[in-house]
Design a protein around this motif. Sequence first.
Motif, PDB file in Angstrom:
ATOM      1  N   ALA A  39      44.499  56.889  45.502  1.00  0.00           N
ATOM      2  CA  ALA A  39      43.761  56.520  46.717  1.00  0.00           C
ATOM      3  C   ALA A  39      42.918  57.698  47.224  1.00  0.00           C
ATOM      4  O   ALA A  39      41.767  57.521  47.629  1.00  0.00           O
ATOM      5  CB  ALA A  39      44.740  56.062  47.797  1.00  0.00           C
ATOM      6  N   PHE A 233      53.809  49.731  56.514  1.00  0.00           N
ATOM      7  CA  PHE A 233      52.660  49.405  57.363  1.00  0.00           C
ATOM      8  C   PHE A 233      53.122  49.039  58.760  1.00  0.00           C
ATOM      9  O   PHE A 233      54.270  48.651  58.978  1.00  0.00           O
ATOM     10  CB  PHE A 233      51.775  48.326  56.728  1.00  0.00           C
ATOM     11  CG  PHE A 233      52.452  47.032  56.338  1.00  0.00           C
ATOM     12  CD1 PHE A 233      53.196  46.934  55.179  1.00  0.00           C
ATOM     13  CD2 PHE A 233      52.310  45.896  57.130  1.00  0.00           C
ATOM     14  CE1 PHE A 233      53.793  45.732  54.801  1.00  0.00           C
ATOM     15  CE2 PHE A 233      52.903  44.693  56.761  1.00  0.00           C
ATOM     16  CZ  PHE A 233      53.646  44.616  55.597  1.00  0.00           C
ATOM     17  N   ILE A 255      50.365  54.256  55.598  1.00  0.00           N
ATOM     18  CA  ILE A 255      49.199  53.828  54.816  1.00  0.00           C
ATOM     19  C   ILE A 255      49.555  52.810  53.738  1.00  0.00           C
ATOM     20  O   ILE A 255      48.746  52.483  52.896  1.00  0.00           O
ATOM     21  CB  ILE A 255      48.482  55.029  54.168  1.00  0.00           C
ATOM     22  CG1 ILE A 255      49.381  55.702  53.117  1.00  0.00           C
ATOM     23  CG2 ILE A 255      48.058  56.053  55.218  1.00  0.00           C
ATOM     24  CD1 ILE A 255      48.628  56.695  52.256  1.00  0.00           C
ATOM     25  N   LYS A 260      49.209  48.577  46.624  1.00  0.00           N
ATOM     26  CA  LYS A 260      48.080  47.660  46.820  1.00  0.00           C
ATOM     27  C   LYS A 260      46.764  48.398  47.019  1.00  0.00           C
ATOM     28  O   LYS A 260      45.710  47.780  47.031  1.00  0.00           O
ATOM     29  CB  LYS A 260      48.330  46.777  48.049  1.00  0.00           C
ATOM     30  CG  LYS A 260      49.450  45.770  47.863  1.00  0.00           C
ATOM     31  CD  LYS A 260      48.942  44.572  47.092  1.00  0.00           C
ATOM     32  CE  LYS A 260      50.010  43.519  46.957  1.00  0.00           C
ATOM     33  NZ  LYS A 260      49.617  42.430  46.072  1.00  0.00           N
ATOM     34  N   ILE A 261      46.841  49.714  47.264  1.00  0.00           N
ATOM     35  CA  ILE A 261      45.576  50.422  47.494  1.00  0.00           C
ATOM     36  C   ILE A 261      45.215  51.324  46.327  1.00  0.00           C
ATOM     37  O   ILE A 261      44.265  52.070  46.382  1.00  0.00           O
ATOM     38  CB  ILE A 261      45.599  51.252  48.805  1.00  0.00           C
ATOM     39  CG1 ILE A 261      46.713  52.301  48.789  1.00  0.00           C
ATOM     40  CG2 ILE A 261      45.738  50.364  50.026  1.00  0.00           C
ATOM     41  CD1 ILE A 261      46.586  53.307  49.912  1.00  0.00           C
ATOM     42  N   CYS A 385      55.407  42.124  49.987  1.00  0.00           N
ATOM     43  CA  CYS A 385      53.945  42.025  49.843  1.00  0.00           C
ATOM     44  C   CYS A 385      53.521  40.843  48.992  1.00  0.00           C
ATOM     45  O   CYS A 385      52.345  40.501  48.953  1.00  0.00           O
ATOM     46  CB  CYS A 385      53.385  43.302  49.232  1.00  0.00           C
ATOM     47  SG  CYS A 385      53.482  44.661  50.386  1.00  0.00           S
ATOM     48  N   CYS A 455      46.441  44.369  56.462  1.00  0.00           N
ATOM     49  CA  CYS A 455      46.472  45.771  56.914  1.00  0.00           C
ATOM     50  C   CYS A 455      45.671  46.698  56.015  1.00  0.00           C
ATOM     51  O   CYS A 455      45.289  47.785  56.434  1.00  0.00           O
ATOM     52  CB  CYS A 455      47.906  46.260  57.099  1.00  0.00           C
ATOM     53  SG  CYS A 455      48.748  46.668  55.570  1.00  0.00           S
ATOM     54  N   ILE A 456      45.392  46.269  54.782  1.00  0.00           N
ATOM     55  CA  ILE A 456      44.604  47.169  53.907  1.00  0.00           C
ATOM     56  C   ILE A 456      43.118  46.787  53.887  1.00  0.00           C
ATOM     57  O   ILE A 456      42.325  47.424  53.202  1.00  0.00           O
ATOM     58  CB  ILE A 456      45.175  47.187  52.462  1.00  0.00           C
ATOM     59  CG1 ILE A 456      45.324  45.768  51.905  1.00  0.00           C
ATOM     60  CG2 ILE A 456      46.508  47.901  52.415  1.00  0.00           C
ATOM     61  CD1 ILE A 456      45.737  45.737  50.441  1.00  0.00           C
ATOM     62  N   SER A 462      46.575  49.992  58.046  1.00  0.00           N
ATOM     63  CA  SER A 462      46.784  50.999  56.990  1.00  0.00           C
ATOM     64  C   SER A 462      45.467  51.631  56.589  1.00  0.00           C
ATOM     65  O   SER A 462      45.394  52.827  56.291  1.00  0.00           O
ATOM     66  CB  SER A 462      47.448  50.368  55.764  1.00  0.00           C
ATOM     67  OG  SER A 462      48.748  49.962  56.101  1.00  0.00           O
ATOM     68  N   ASN A 463      44.416  50.810  56.603  1.00  0.00           N
ATOM     69  CA  ASN A 463      43.102  51.350  56.268  1.00  0.00           C
ATOM     70  C   ASN A 463      42.696  52.425  57.287  1.00  0.00           C
ATOM     71  O   ASN A 463      42.208  53.497  56.916  1.00  0.00           O
ATOM     72  CB  ASN A 463      42.081  50.212  56.240  1.00  0.00           C
ATOM     73  CG  ASN A 463      40.851  50.611  55.462  1.00  0.00           C
ATOM     74  OD1 ASN A 463      40.958  51.079  54.330  1.00  0.00           O
ATOM     75  ND2 ASN A 463      39.694  50.497  56.090  1.00  0.00           N
TER      76      ASN A 463
END
Length: 476
Positions: A39, A233, A255, A260-261, A385, A455-456, A462-463
């Motif tokens: 990330a 999150f 984060i 997922k990120i 998730c 949230c992402i 989280s973003n």
Amino acid sequence: MAAAADDVPPSPEAIRGRVLMFPLPFQGHLSPMLQLAGALRARAGLVVTVFHAAFDAPDPASRPPEYRFVAVGEGVPSADLLPSGSDGDFVGAVLRINDRLREPFRDRLRQALAESEEDDGGGGGARCLVVDSNLRGMQLVAEELGLPTLVLRTGAAACLVAYLAFPALCDKGLLPPPSHDKSLLDMPLDELPPLRLRDMVFSTTTSHANMTRCLDDLVAGTRSSSGVVFNTFKELEGPDLRKIAGAIGVPVYPIGPLHKISTETSLLAQDRTCLEWLDRQEAASVLYVSFGTLVSIDEAELVETAWGLAGSQVPFLWVVRHDLVRSSSSSSPRHASLLPAGFAEATQGRGMVVPWAPQHEVLGHRAVGGFWTHSGWNSTLESVCEGVPMICRPRFADQMVNMRYVQEVWRVGFELEGGLERGKIEMAVRKLLCGEEGREMRQRAKDLRDKADKCIKDEGSSNSAIEMLLKRILSF
Ligand code: UDP
């Protein structure tokens, strides 16, 4: 800052410095650290140097070319640095890793700092060390050399809240528990709902003195860092994150979910044929069974699990690692060939056993309707998730805390308690996959999945936390 795919290398002029990382050398800790690396690279052009224990080298071939991997502690005795068994002494292993790698790390870090001055000059050189929260020894070395540190917590926020309460429970005379009376162990802890005293006994093989030292170090490390990064999150653990921020007095960056990120993946070979098998199963019909990377069971438990799964009549995908089963007659692990005679025939077409699975994809597959897990934090978060409810069978470390939150707070699963018996297993599996209660848990899990998805996204919590984290790193 715009997100980019993390399989596209940043151009040399886009590199904005190097972040040094020291993960704990266990898969459940290494993966989130590498996901964080992915990330940072994709979003801010930060490249990484990963220090790792010499006995546990990640495969550099499968990582981006501008990553550096630096082995620490070649020649250091390592046989007792990995916990194993049904109740592995994780804490003992952590203390030994800190003791043995701290000195060798000093030289390696000095060298890395000198190198990064030379070759990343335009990007600002080495900006900080991101260290696993269990590696206080390595953090102290960075502090001595004047390098800022960030701490990565790979567990739930709930778990750190429990750790912060540990000294007060000791002062009250509750820890270590003065007796092993069931009524005492079941006592709810007013200061830590929904935890009971038994959930704070992180391991029966760890001495109280070692536990105290390990948690003192961990909490001191968070307090002396420039910030703590969480793989969770806000919508999942908001109240606990707020408690932590108040208690440790440094910024917290929730984060997650990190998997997922970032596209960083498993370090072990995965059996992908199970995905084709899942393609042939009905929606939400399959139970996925995996106890993570460290938990082991004995031969009798293996047999009960096998016949419990067979008797449930529910389709299943079961991960039997090469070292899952402890032999009663020797200390060496035994293989899945110990599955009982007649089991393969009894479950033919309905069950699949693999040594290691692509867990993210399995949990995200439409055919999977439930997860029987040991309640490790990565597994718990990955299940949440994907909207998959859980049967929980925690054994040690933070797994009891995670289970309590799954059962009592998020209500997306339940504990399978006591000895493993085939009849109990059958009932639990049918409750999760075929019953009304299981259906309700699945619905709540899907609600959490939707929150995790949001949230992402651009305006997601989280973003925003990642943006704040990047600003912090670029300010060093
Ligand atoms: N895992 C996997 N394939 C498997 C079993 C586990 O990829 O067959 C991964 C899983 O996705 C998770 C990690 O291994 O990310 C296990 O971490 P967790 O925190 O759940 O448990 P630990 O192994 O640390 O006890």
